[in-house]
Design a protein around this motif. Structure first.
Motif: not given
Length: 207
Positions: A176-186, A118-124, A141-150
């Motif tokens: 194998a990459l999934t990019a997902l907009p994410f907000s813990a507070t909202h 899980v790779l966390l990236i500031d969406i801004r 490594t070809r390990i799958p990645v979930l990019a959480l756009l915080t």
């Protein structure tokens, strides 16, 4: 209830040789210092203070592991969530930054039980040079990645969608990459991210 909600603190380690043997699936969380890793872990596990963030960015040097208890076998774990030290904080001494990079790189390349990242990236900000360097470690490594756009709550929906598409394009070599907009507070993207991680740990729990 999500299996992630059962997570419990298991161990902290300063070096890879202090980690338990790699016997079951691990999902690691990695990102720049203050990228929101602790907030994401707490939101995904539905716990307020499971993961702690240092008040001084760049000071958290430990690898923290949170186990998902196996409901069938007492004392056993289905898998682990692994909080890796943040990277890239400018005021930290160069030698310390290099040591952390060595630990991060070795874990990402060599940990045989690593099932997903899980790779966390500031969406801004989008993908920074340091994020790109991390991706270069991961790509072979070809390990799958979930990019959480915080911090996704800071942008309107249309910009979130475009930001996710931009990250997918910039990190296309990860495979194998999934990019997902994410907000813990909202709670934006929370259920989708949780299902993704559950499936890495225990595919049978996700239809």
């Amino acid at each position: 209830m999500s299996i992630l909600h059962r997570a419990v603190f298991t161990t902290s380690a300063a070096r890879l040789d202090q980690l338990p043997a790699p016997t079951t699936a691990e999902v690691c969380f990695v990102g720049r210092s203050n990228s929101g890793k602790s907030s994401a872990i707490n939101a995904l596990t539905n716990q307020r203070r499971l993961a702690f963030s240092s008040k001084t960015p760049g000071r958290t040097r430990l690898i923290n592991m949170f186990g998902i208890p196996d409901p069938v076998e007492p004392g056993a774990f289905l898998g682990f969530l692994v909080d890796l030290p943040g990277y890239g904080y400018a005021s930290v001494a160069q030698q310390a930054r290099e040591e952390w990079a060595d630990v991060l790189g070795a874990y990402l390349r060599e940990r045989s039980s690593l099932a997903g990242i899980v790779l966390l990236i500031d969406i801004r900000r989008g993908v920074t040079e340091l994020d790109r360097r991390l991706a270069d470690w991961v790509a072979p490594t070809r390990i799958p990645v979930l990019a959480l756009l915080t911090k996704a709550d800071k942008l309107p929906y249309g910009q979130r969608v475009r930001a996710a598409a931009s990250v997918k394009k910039e990190l296309a070599d990860l495979g194998a990459l999934t990019a997902l907009p994410f907000s813990a507070t909202h709670r934006i993207g929370l259920e989708e991210a949780g299902a993704h991680i559950e499936n890495w740990i225990s595919p049978k729990v996700v239809p």
